[in-house]
Design a protein around this motif. Structure first.
Motif, short mmCIF file in Angstrom:
data_model
loop_
_atom_site.label_atom_id
_atom_site.label_comp_id
_atom_site.label_asym_id
_atom_site.label_seq_id
_atom_site.Cartn_x
_atom_site.Cartn_y
_atom_site.Cartn_z
N ASN A 153 0.80 -1.23 0.00
CA ASN A 153 0.00 0.00 0.00
C ASN A 153 0.83 1.27 0.00
O ASN A 153 0.28 2.38 -0.01
N SER A 154 2.16 1.13 0.02
CA SER A 154 3.05 2.30 0.04
C SER A 154 4.47 1.83 -0.20
O SER A 154 4.77 0.63 -0.07
N TYR A 212 0.75 14.10 -5.38
CA TYR A 212 0.74 13.48 -4.06
C TYR A 212 1.14 14.44 -2.94
O TYR A 212 1.42 14.02 -1.82
N ILE A 254 -0.55 7.46 2.86
CA ILE A 254 0.41 8.12 1.98
C ILE A 254 1.22 9.16 2.75
O ILE A 254 2.45 9.24 2.63
N HIS A 256 -6.75 -1.44 -6.64
CA HIS A 256 -7.06 -0.70 -5.43
C HIS A 256 -5.74 -0.30 -4.77
O HIS A 256 -4.82 -1.11 -4.69
N TRP A 257 -5.68 0.94 -4.32
CA TRP A 257 -4.42 1.58 -3.92
C TRP A 257 -3.57 0.75 -2.97
O TRP A 257 -2.34 0.76 -3.06
N ASP A 258 -4.22 0.02 -2.05
CA ASP A 258 -3.45 -0.71 -1.04
C ASP A 258 -2.69 -1.89 -1.63
O ASP A 258 -1.84 -2.48 -0.95
N ILE A 304 -4.93 2.05 -13.19
CA ILE A 304 -3.70 2.59 -12.62
C ILE A 304 -3.31 3.90 -13.32
O ILE A 304 -2.73 4.80 -12.69
N LEU A 310 0.40 0.77 -4.59
CA LEU A 310 1.11 2.03 -4.42
C LEU A 310 2.60 1.86 -4.06
O LEU A 310 3.36 2.81 -4.12
N CYS A 333 -6.54 6.29 2.81
CA CYS A 333 -5.50 6.30 1.79
C CYS A 333 -4.60 7.53 1.96
O CYS A 333 -3.37 7.42 1.94
N ILE A 346 -10.12 9.60 -3.51
CA ILE A 346 -9.41 8.67 -2.63
C ILE A 346 -10.06 8.74 -1.26
O ILE A 346 -10.78 9.68 -0.94
N TRP A 360 -4.27 6.87 -11.44
CA TRP A 360 -3.41 7.20 -10.30
C TRP A 360 -2.10 7.82 -10.76
O TRP A 360 -1.47 8.57 -10.01
#
Length: 282
Positions: free
Chosen positions: A39-40, A100, A122, A68-70, A92, A73, A118, A114, A95
């Motif tokens: 997710n990061s 950011y 981030i 899905h972002w998690d 994607i 990312l 999320c 978002i 995104w």
């Protein structure tokens, strides 16, 4: 710490307090493959640190199960070929167009692009991100893709699911293991949590055609065949009695058909299928 499922399959357990899904590692004789990128960047780095402690072949591929972002990312941290299905790639791209910095993130939360969670992840895990840009996937496939890691085959298949239309599952035949990502879950639309009733049986058919004994899920980590069969049974039993937006009618129908009250799981699923009818009627 990585959990060892077999001599060639490992996974990093999900952490719900940090919105971190399960990440997988499949090792062949020549290469290794990762399932989901985290997710990061911090999540990805934590995973890579654990992999470095193992004596495994180099990571050549990273498969993203859905957009899905998690689950994606963290993908900039991997020096590997990023693989997605066609629809995941299109999602994607949205995104990749985002900025950011704090001001932009707050704007995206306000406009429901978002979630607040999320943004929080981030901001916590990506302190230096004003110029951050998500890189593009390297390999885009349509329906299926087979990858040989060296005496270790991974079968990738895009399926429509009750969670998202762009789900990819990863099956390892010789281990009878399948990584499901989040495909077996429901989703939230207009603040209502629901299971896409029309896709439940087709999704189950797509998954159950594989001879799997262990199932890795995005937010449960691992289930054996018996646990998955119970899950499918409760879902299908609940779905069968929901034919309208009436929760009361569905529960009464359940009692008549099954000669008992629904258990807590079944009641949750019944409500979710009722919610799906409500959403479809709007």
């Amino acid at each position: 710490m990585l959990n060892r499922l077999s001599d060639t399959i490992y996974y990093l357990s999900n952490q719900e307090d940090k919105e971190r899904p399960t990440l997988g590692l499949v090792c062949g004789d020549r290469y290794s493959l990762i399932i989901d990128a985290g997710n990061s960047p911090r999540h990805a780095k934590d995973f890579l640190i654990e992999i470095e402690k193992l004596n495994v072949p180099p990571v050549k591929y990273v498969v993203i199960t859905h957009a899905h972002w998690d689950h994606f990312l963290g993908m900039n941290e991997f020096d590997a070929t990023i693989i997605v299905n066609h629809q995941t790639n299109e999602l994607i791209k949205e995104w990749q167009r985002l900025s950011y910095d704090d001001r932009s993130l707050q704007k995206y939360v306000t406009t429901n692009q978002i979630s607040a969670m999320c943004m929080e992840i981030i901001q916590t895990d990506m302190p230096n991100r004003d110029r951050f840009k998500l890189k593009s996937p390297d390999v885009i496939f349509e329906n299926t893709l087979t990858i040989d890691l060296g005496n270790k085959v991974c079968i990738l298949e895009r399926i429509k699911s009750t969670h998202t239309d762009d789900s990819t599952i990863i099956y390892i035949p010789d281990e009878k293991v399948v990584f499901l990502g989040d495909c077996a879950y429901g989703t939230t639309t207009n603040s209502l949590f629901h299971y896409k009733q029309s896709l439940l049986l087709p999704m189950m058919k797509d998954i159950q055609k594989y001879d799997a004994e262990m199932f890795l899920l995005g937010h449960e980590s691992i289930c054996d065949l018996n646990e998955m069969n119970i899950y499918w049974e409760e879902l299908t039993t609940a779905s069968h009695v929901v034919k309208s937006i009436s929760l009361e009618n569905a529960i009464e129908s359940f009692k008549l058909e099954n000669k008992r009250n629904p258990n807590d799981n079944e009641l949750f699923f019944i409500q979710a299928f009722v919610n799906d009818h409500i959403i479809q009627s709007q």
